[in-house]
Design a protein around this motif. Structure first.
Motif, PDB file in Angstrom:
ATOM      1  N   SER A  78      40.541  51.156  26.525  1.00  9.32           N
ATOM      2  CA  SER A  78      41.475  50.991  27.641  1.00  9.32           C
ATOM      3  C   SER A  78      40.833  51.336  28.977  1.00  9.32           C
ATOM      4  N   LEU A  79      39.869  52.263  28.993  1.00 10.93           N
ATOM      5  CA  LEU A  79      39.186  52.588  30.252  1.00 10.93           C
ATOM      6  C   LEU A  79      38.385  51.389  30.753  1.00 10.93           C
ATOM      7  N   VAL A  80      37.696  50.713  29.842  1.00  9.75           N
ATOM      8  CA  VAL A  80      36.937  49.522  30.223  1.00  9.75           C
ATOM      9  C   VAL A  80      37.877  48.448  30.754  1.00  9.75           C
ATOM     10  N   GLN A  81      39.001  48.267  30.082  1.00 10.86           N
ATOM     11  CA  GLN A  81      39.943  47.220  30.475  1.00 10.86           C
ATOM     12  C   GLN A  81      40.639  47.555  31.795  1.00 10.86           C
ATOM     13  N   GLN A  82      40.962  48.831  32.011  1.00 12.70           N
ATOM     14  CA  GLN A  82      41.588  49.207  33.280  1.00 12.70           C
ATOM     15  C   GLN A  82      40.633  49.035  34.455  1.00 12.70           C
ATOM     16  N   GLU A  83      39.365  49.356  34.237  1.00 13.13           N
ATOM     17  CA  GLU A  83      38.378  49.145  35.283  1.00 13.13           C
ATOM     18  C   GLU A  83      38.304  47.667  35.655  1.00 13.13           C
ATOM     19  N   ARG A  84      38.353  46.813  34.672  1.00 11.87           N
ATOM     20  CA  ARG A  84      38.350  45.375  34.923  1.00 11.87           C
ATOM     21  C   ARG A  84      39.622  44.955  35.659  1.00 11.87           C
ATOM     22  N   LEU A  85      40.769  45.481  35.234  1.00 11.02           N
ATOM     23  CA  LEU A  85      42.030  45.128  35.884  1.00 11.02           C
ATOM     24  C   LEU A  85      42.011  45.487  37.359  1.00 11.02           C
ATOM     25  N   GLY A 140      38.430  34.889  25.904  1.00  4.82           N
ATOM     26  CA  GLY A 140      37.698  35.417  27.050  1.00  4.82           C
ATOM     27  C   GLY A 140      36.347  34.770  27.230  1.00  4.82           C
ATOM     28  N   ARG A 141      35.706  34.387  26.147  1.00  2.00           N
ATOM     29  CA  ARG A 141      34.393  33.736  26.259  1.00  2.00           C
ATOM     30  C   ARG A 141      34.496  32.366  26.894  1.00  2.00           C
ATOM     31  N   SER A 198      42.540  35.407  34.129  1.00  2.00           N
ATOM     32  CA  SER A 198      41.709  36.572  33.840  1.00  2.00           C
ATOM     33  C   SER A 198      42.544  37.834  33.701  1.00  2.00           C
ATOM     34  N   ARG A 199      43.541  37.989  34.578  1.00  2.00           N
ATOM     35  CA  ARG A 199      44.414  39.165  34.471  1.00  2.00           C
ATOM     36  C   ARG A 199      45.314  39.066  33.243  1.00  2.00           C
ATOM     37  N   ARG A 200      45.780  37.860  32.927  1.00  2.00           N
ATOM     38  CA  ARG A 200      46.628  37.710  31.738  1.00  2.00           C
ATOM     39  C   ARG A 200      45.892  38.170  30.484  1.00  2.00           C
ATOM     40  N   LEU A 201      44.665  37.728  30.330  1.00  4.23           N
ATOM     41  CA  LEU A 201      43.895  38.139  29.149  1.00  4.23           C
ATOM     42  C   LEU A 201      43.639  39.637  29.144  1.00  4.23           C
ATOM     43  N   THR A 202      43.397  40.193  30.335  1.00  5.18           N
ATOM     44  CA  THR A 202      43.174  41.646  30.418  1.00  5.18           C
ATOM     45  C   THR A 202      44.429  42.409  30.028  1.00  5.18           C
ATOM     46  N   TYR A 203      45.575  41.967  30.528  1.00  2.00           N
ATOM     47  CA  TYR A 203      46.832  42.621  30.173  1.00  2.00           C
ATOM     48  C   TYR A 203      47.094  42.522  28.664  1.00  2.00           C
ATOM     49  N   LEU A 204      46.912  41.349  28.098  1.00  2.00           N
ATOM     50  CA  LEU A 204      47.151  41.196  26.660  1.00  2.00           C
ATOM     51  C   LEU A 204      46.218  42.092  25.849  1.00  2.00           C
ATOM     52  N   ASN A 251      55.273  40.686  39.651  1.00  2.00           N
ATOM     53  CA  ASN A 251      54.865  40.412  38.270  1.00  2.00           C
ATOM     54  C   ASN A 251      54.314  38.998  38.136  1.00  2.00           C
ATOM     55  N   THR A 252      54.993  38.037  38.801  1.00  2.00           N
ATOM     56  CA  THR A 252      54.546  36.648  38.743  1.00  2.00           C
ATOM     57  C   THR A 252      53.172  36.492  39.382  1.00  2.00           C
ATOM     58  N   ARG A 253      52.962  37.169  40.498  1.00  2.00           N
ATOM     59  CA  ARG A 253      51.668  37.090  41.169  1.00  2.00           C
ATOM     60  C   ARG A 253      50.567  37.673  40.288  1.00  2.00           C
ATOM     61  N   LEU A 254      50.825  38.819  39.677  1.00  2.00           N
ATOM     62  CA  LEU A 254      49.812  39.452  38.829  1.00  2.00           C
ATOM     63  C   LEU A 254      49.529  38.615  37.584  1.00  2.00           C
ATOM     64  N   TRP A 255      50.559  37.987  37.047  1.00  2.00           N
ATOM     65  CA  TRP A 255      50.417  37.224  35.817  1.00  2.00           C
ATOM     66  C   TRP A 255      49.825  35.835  36.058  1.00  2.00           C
ATOM     67  N   SER A 256      49.745  35.399  37.323  1.00  2.00           N
ATOM     68  CA  SER A 256      49.339  34.031  37.627  1.00  2.00           C
ATOM     69  C   SER A 256      47.865  33.764  37.329  1.00  2.00           C
TER      70      SER A 256
END
Length: 394
Positions: A313-320, A382-383, A215-221, A207-212
Motif C-alpha cells: 500500500s505504501l508503494v501504491q499510495q506514493e504512485r497515487l 497495468g502493463r 492510471s488512477r483507476r487501476l491504482t485505486y483498484l 470523485n468523478t475527476r479522480l476516477w476519470s
C-alpha cells in the motif's frame, strides 16, 4: 528522504501521530471486544466478522456523500469531533441487554462517521510534511499502527480473559476520548484546503475527476480489492481460533510492521516501485495453506508472512500522490481509505457467509485465491497502460 527522527521535529506531526496511536489502540481493543461479545452471544462467524469490520461497510456511503469535507472542513475540528463520536458510540455498545441488531446499527453509524476521518488525517499529514516526507511519514504511521495492534491485541486478549467484553469496550471508549483531546489540544487551527461547503454534489464531482484517469483507476483498484479480500481472511480469526484470535491478530500486525519498515526505509525508490505486485501476491498466497486446516503455530507463521505484503500500500499510495493534484490530496487519500475499508467490510461479510456455509478455513482459502487472481489481473492491465496515461494527473 527525511529520517523518522526529523519528522517528529516537524510542527504538529507529533500530536497527530499520538492522537492516531490512541485511536488505533481504541479500535483494536474495541473491535476485538465487540467481535468476542457478538460471537459468544450468537455463535455466528458471520455476525462476529461483521461486528468487527462492519464500520467499513458504511464507508461507501460516506465516500459518495461526505468525502468532500476532507478538504473543506478545518482539520483539527473534524478530527477531534470524530474521536468524540467514536467515544460515545463505543460506550453505548457497552450497555448490557442491547440486541445484536442494535449493536450492528451502531457499528454502521460509526463507520459512516469514520468515512471522513481518513481523508482529513492523511490530507493534513500531506500538508504538514514536505513532498518527500509523505512516504516516510505514512510509513511511520503504518509502523505505529502495527506496533499498537500487536500490543493492543495481545493486551486485549489478556483483558478479555480477565474482564468482560463490555468492560473492554468502556476502556476503548476512554482511549477514543483521549485521542480526541490530544488532537484538539495539540493541533493548530488550520483553514480548509478548499473553499466552499461540503456537499454530496461536490463529493461526486471530485470523485468523478479522480476516477476519470485510467492510471488512477487501476491504482485505486489495486489499493482496494486485493487488500480487502485478505482482510476477509482476518475477519475469521475469532471463529477459526476462538481462544487465540488475539495472538493471530498480533502476528498479522507484526508482519505488517515488518513490511512497512522494509518498504518505507530499507528499499531504494527504484526497487520499491517494482514490488507492488509481488507484495500483493505475498499478501494472499500464505492463506492458501489454510485449506489444510493448519494448527495454530503454522497458522501464526502464515499470517505473519502474509501480512508483510501490506507494505504494497505504501508503494501504491506514493504512485497515487504522483498522479493527483495537490489541492485534491485529502479527497484522493480519503477515497483510497473509504474504498479500501468498504471492500474490507464487504469481504468480511462475504468471508463470514462462506464460513457459515462451509468452515472458516475454507472461507480463508477462497478469499485468498480471489485476492491473488485480482492482483494478477490488475498487473496485466497495468502493463498495457500507455506511458502517457501513466503520467496523467488531471
Amino acid at each position: 528522504m527525511p529520517s523518522y527522527r526529523s519528522l517528529f521535529r516537524t510542527p504538529e506531526f507529533t500530536p497527530l501521530f499520538l492522537g492516531s496511536a490512541a485511536q488505533t489502540a481504541a479500535q483494536t481493543l474495541g473491535g476485538l471486544a465487540l467481535g468476542t461479545l457478538v460471537y459468544r452471544a450468537t455463535g455466528s462467524p458471520l455476525l462476529s466478522a461483521v461486528s468487527m469490520f462492519g464500520p467499513s461497510l458504511a464507508q461507501v456511503l460516506g465516500a459518495t456523500v461526505l468525502l468532500s469535507g476532507a478538504d473543506r472542513l478545518p482539520p483539527r475540528t473534524a478530527l477531534s469531533a470524530i474521536g468524540l463520536a467514536f467515544a460515545a458510540g463505543t460506550a453505548l455498545q457497552a450497555l448490557p441487554g442491547l440486541p445484536a441488531g442494535l449493536l450492528l446499527l451502531i457499528v454502521l453509524l460509526l463507520g459512516l462517521v469514520a468515512s471522513l476521518g481518513g481523508g482529513v488525517r492523511w490530507g493534513l499529514l500531506n500538508e504538514i510534511l514536505s513532498k518527500d516526507g509523505y512516504l516516510p511519514g505514512r510509513s511511520l504511521f503504518n509502523m505505529m499502527s502495527g506496533l499498537t495492534q500487536i500490543t493492543g491485541y495481545a493486551t486485549g486478549g489478556a483483558l478479555l480473559a480477565a474482564l468482560s467484553p463490555r468492560v473492554c469496550l468502556l476502556l476503548a471508549a476512554a482511549l477514543y476520548l483521549t485521542a480526541a483531546l490530544l488532537l484538539r489540544l495539540g493541533l493548530s487551527p488550520r483553514p480548509p484546503r478548499i473553499g466552499g461547503r461540503p456537499s454530496p454534489a461536490a463529493t461526486w464531482r471530485t470523485n468523478t475527476r479522480l476516477w476519470s484517469a485510467r492510471s488512477r483507476r487501476l491504482t485505486y483498484l489495486g489499493l482496494w480489492v486485493p487488500n480487502g479480500l485478505v482482510v476477509g481472511c482476518e475477519s475469521l480469526y475469532v471463529s477459526y481460533a476462538p481462544h487465540a484470535a488475539g495472538a493471530l491478530f498480533a502476528c498479522a500486525a507484526l508482519g505488517m510492521f515488518a513490511g512497512d519498515v522494509t518498504v518505507g526505509r530499507l528499499l531504494p525508490p527504484g526497487v520499491r516501485a517494482r514490488l507492488a505486485t509481488p507484495l500483493l501476491l505475498l499478501l494472499a498466497v500464505p492463506y492458501l495453506l489454510f485449506a489444510a486446516h493448519p494448527p495454530l503455530p503454522v497458522a501464526a507463521v502464515c499470517v505473519t508472512l502474509a501480512s508483510v505484503g501490506f507494505g504494497a500500500s505504501l508503494v501504491q499510495q506514493e504512485r497515487l500522490m504522483s498522479l493527483t493534484p495537490d489541492e485534491l490530496a485529502g479527497h484522493a487519500l480519503g477515497l483510497h481509505s473509504a474504498g479500501m475499508l468498504t471492500l474490507q467490510g464487504v469481504s468480511a461479510t462475504l468471508a463470514g457467509t462462506v464460513a457459515q456455509l462451509a468452515s472458516p478455513a475454507t472461507a480463508m482459502t477462497v478469499m485468498a485465491a480471489a485476492s491473488a487472481a485480482v492482483t494478477l489481473a490488475l498487473a496485466t492491465a497495468g502493463r498495457s497502460l500507455p506511458a502517457a496515461a501513466a503520467r496523467e494527473a488531471a
